[in-house]
Motif scaffolding. Structure first.
Motif, mmCIF file in Angstrom:
data_model
loop_
_atom_site.group_PDB
_atom_site.id
_atom_site.type_symbol
_atom_site.label_atom_id
_atom_site.label_comp_id
_atom_site.label_asym_id
_atom_site.label_seq_id
_atom_site.Cartn_x
_atom_site.Cartn_y
_atom_site.Cartn_z
ATOM 1 N N UNK A 59 2.986 17.598 6.537
ATOM 2 C CA UNK A 59 2.579 15.949 6.241
ATOM 3 C C UNK A 59 1.226 16.005 6.941
ATOM 4 N N UNK A 60 0.764 16.401 7.950
ATOM 5 C CA UNK A 60 -0.587 16.026 8.437
ATOM 6 C C UNK A 60 -1.636 16.659 7.245
ATOM 7 N N UNK A 61 -1.562 17.561 6.872
ATOM 8 C CA UNK A 61 -2.443 18.372 6.107
ATOM 9 C C UNK A 61 -2.565 17.422 4.634
ATOM 10 N N UNK A 62 -1.452 16.998 4.167
ATOM 11 C CA UNK A 62 -1.520 16.033 2.902
ATOM 12 C C UNK A 62 -2.098 14.713 3.318
ATOM 13 N N UNK A 63 -1.904 14.184 4.625
ATOM 14 C CA UNK A 63 -2.649 13.103 4.781
ATOM 15 C C UNK A 63 -4.016 12.944 4.746
ATOM 16 N N UNK A 64 -4.533 13.977 5.218
ATOM 17 C CA UNK A 64 -6.100 14.618 5.428
ATOM 18 C C UNK A 64 -6.746 14.591 3.978
ATOM 19 N N UNK A 67 -0.412 8.735 -0.319
ATOM 20 C CA UNK A 67 -0.474 8.715 1.056
ATOM 21 C C UNK A 67 0.898 8.202 1.788
ATOM 22 N N UNK A 68 1.487 7.008 1.064
ATOM 23 C CA UNK A 68 2.712 6.352 1.601
ATOM 24 C C UNK A 68 3.773 7.433 1.640
ATOM 25 N N UNK A 69 3.873 8.225 0.350
ATOM 26 C CA UNK A 69 4.935 9.211 0.046
ATOM 27 C C UNK A 69 4.573 10.251 1.273
ATOM 28 N N UNK A 70 3.701 10.611 1.769
ATOM 29 C CA UNK A 70 3.409 11.737 2.598
ATOM 30 C C UNK A 70 3.705 11.215 4.154
ATOM 31 N N UNK A 71 3.587 9.819 4.256
ATOM 32 C CA UNK A 71 3.732 9.263 5.635
ATOM 33 C C UNK A 71 5.103 8.474 5.782
ATOM 34 N N UNK A 72 5.563 8.252 4.893
ATOM 35 C CA UNK A 72 7.195 7.810 4.998
ATOM 36 C C UNK A 72 7.812 8.330 5.883
ATOM 37 N N UNK A 73 8.082 9.856 6.087
ATOM 38 C CA UNK A 73 9.013 10.378 7.205
ATOM 39 C C UNK A 73 8.568 10.536 8.262
ATOM 40 N N UNK A 74 7.079 9.945 8.731
ATOM 41 C CA UNK A 74 6.628 10.339 9.809
ATOM 42 C C UNK A 74 7.266 9.794 11.127
ATOM 43 N N UNK A 75 7.727 8.638 11.163
ATOM 44 C CA UNK A 75 8.168 8.090 12.518
ATOM 45 C C UNK A 75 9.729 8.827 12.752
#
Length: 455
Positions: A83-88, A110-118
């Motif tokens: 996830x972190x690599x995709x964000x960057x 970015x939203x798709x990659x950050x959706x599962x973060x929390x």
């Protein structure tokens, strides 16, 4: 057999997860902090910019659910690294000149990659801490979001003012790559992922997801979190613009006010988590120590938001901004702890992913709704006033409904009965087969004896 937990390593993980959430929310917040520059450069209306903010959440919820189920089978370390690599990578195109279409596509990805973060972040922490010890580390993870939303706002605003909004996106991309390198060296899955907590849910039990999702506690957590995230979405996308366009503040001064909710959240979140955990240890049921307590915070945020646009510019308005955009977030660590309490460990990752995805549906609606309200108003000031009062009324109503629903003790009792009945049915089936086999054996013996006598 109990697992031995290295709590020093556990808190290193919490620290890394804190930074993970800081970067996650800084990536979200930069669009709002850059709003004035982006609207001017691309020639957007408020409704178009609101749609840009909402676009971030188009795949946000879907990816949260999908990766939540994936986390039941794949290491959280590997998921967070990816996830972190995709964000960057996704932020890199913003370093140059872009069109509205490119910016829109970047925010969707970015939203798709950050959706599962929390939920993934909490799932990683829950592998190191049992149910009774989760409130405080969960609040630390939530504080990472507060840092990303507000504490870094003055720094990002300084970059935007002196080097342009493109440079702010570039800096966040570099920071994302640096975190990924550190995570490879320091990240590790905890030992408690297969261990049942104090919730009493058997770690080997599989509860049908329909029963989990439509339990009173889950529905209450979904509703309360949706209300709280409505406020977060307005904070990320519209607060800075409201301060500049609605209250006519300079961007630099507005950035310091945007900082206030994050500072208050950094104070309130661990304090409220400590109070909740103390109530639990003192014997209060989690319906009170987590459910009603968290929902009360959501309702307070809604009341403050109703009062916010009605107060004159001054210390009272600033205090209401801080309160309305901070205290409701307390429900996220408490709500996810409730979900972790009622979910079997083998299903916890998926349930946390589903929970976060339902919460963040508010992000798909709130920004564009506020944009439309501002555009149809007589002027931005009147539009923002109507938008914030309406949002406050919605948040208060949902907070009260959630408070009436949450009852983990009742849900756990129902799940235990479900597990007992399933076990009992299996035992009855085995006993029935054993009786049939015994009867068959006895019949064979009788037949053999009769044949012997005949001979």
């Amino acid at each position: 057999m109990n697992e031995i937990v290295d709590y020093r390593r556990a808190w290193v993980t919490v620290g890394m997860v804190f930074l993970f959430m800081l970067i996650n929310f800084a990536d979200k917040a930069v669009i709002g902090l850059s709003s004035t520059s982006i609207i001017k450069e691309l020639g957007l209306t408020h409704a178009q910019f609101g749609a840009l903010g909402s676009a971030f959440f188009i795949l946000f919820s879907i990816s949260g659910v999908a990766v939540g189920f994936l986390s039941n089978r794949i290491s959280t370390k590997a998921i967070m690294l990816t996830m972190s690599i995709v964000w960057a990578i996704t932020l890199l195109p913003m370093a140059g000149t872009v069109t509205f279409t490119v910016l829109l596509a970047s925010r969707i990805v970015l939203g798709a990659a950050e959706g599962p973060a929390f939920p993934i972040a909490l799932h990683a922490v829950y592998k190191w801490f049992g149910d009774a010890k989760r409130a405080v580390p969960s609040s630390v993870v939530a504080c990472g979001a507060a840092f990303g939303t507000g504490v870094v706002a003055p720094l990002l605003t300084w970059i935007i003012v002196h080097f342009g909004w493109h440079a702010a996106f570039m800096v966040l991309s570099v920071i994302g790559f640096c975190w990924a390198i550190l995570w490879v060296a320091l990240g590790k899955d905890g030992p408690l992922d297969r261990r049942a907590g104090k919730s009493g849910v058997d770690s080997t039990l599989k509860i049908p997801y329909v029963r989990l999702l439509f339990s009173r506690t889950a529905l209450g957590v979904f509703i309360a979190g949706f209300a709280a995230y409505w406020i977060i979405a307005l904070n990320i996308v519209w607060l800075a613009n409201y301060l500049v366009r609605g209250l006519h503040l300079t961007p630099s001064y507005a950035a310091w006010i945007v900082l206030l909710p994050s500072v208050m959240q950094l104070i309130l979140s661990p304090i409220c988590a400590f109070i909740s955990q103390h109530m639990t240890n003192a014997g209060y049921s989690s319906r009170y120590s987590r459910g009603l307590f968290g929902c009360a915070c959501v309702a307070i945020a809604g009341v403050a938001m109703i009062c916010l646009p009605l107060a004159p510019v001054g210390p009272l308005k600033i205090a209401l901004i801080g309160l309305s955009f901070s205290i409701g977030s307390v429900v996220f660590p408490l709500g996810t702890t409730l979900i972790g309490e009622i979910s079997p460990p083998s299903q916890r990752g998926a349930m946390l992913g589903i929970t976060n995805s339902i919460h963040t549906l508010a992000g798909l609606i709130a920004p564009v709704a506020m944009g439309v309200i501002v555009d149809v108003g007589v002027d931005p000031v009147e539009g923002f006033r109507t938008g914030y009062v309406s949002a406050g009324l919605l948040v208060v109503t949902l907070g009260l409904i959630a408070a009436c629903l949450i009852d983990p003790t009742s849900d756990l009792g129902r799940f235990r009965r479900l597990g007992f009945e399933a076990s009992e049915n299996r035992d009855d089936h085995r006993n029935h087969l054993a009786d049939v086999q015994t009867a068959n054996s006895q019949s064979k013996n009788v037949f053999a004896d009769a044949r012997g006598l005949a001979q």
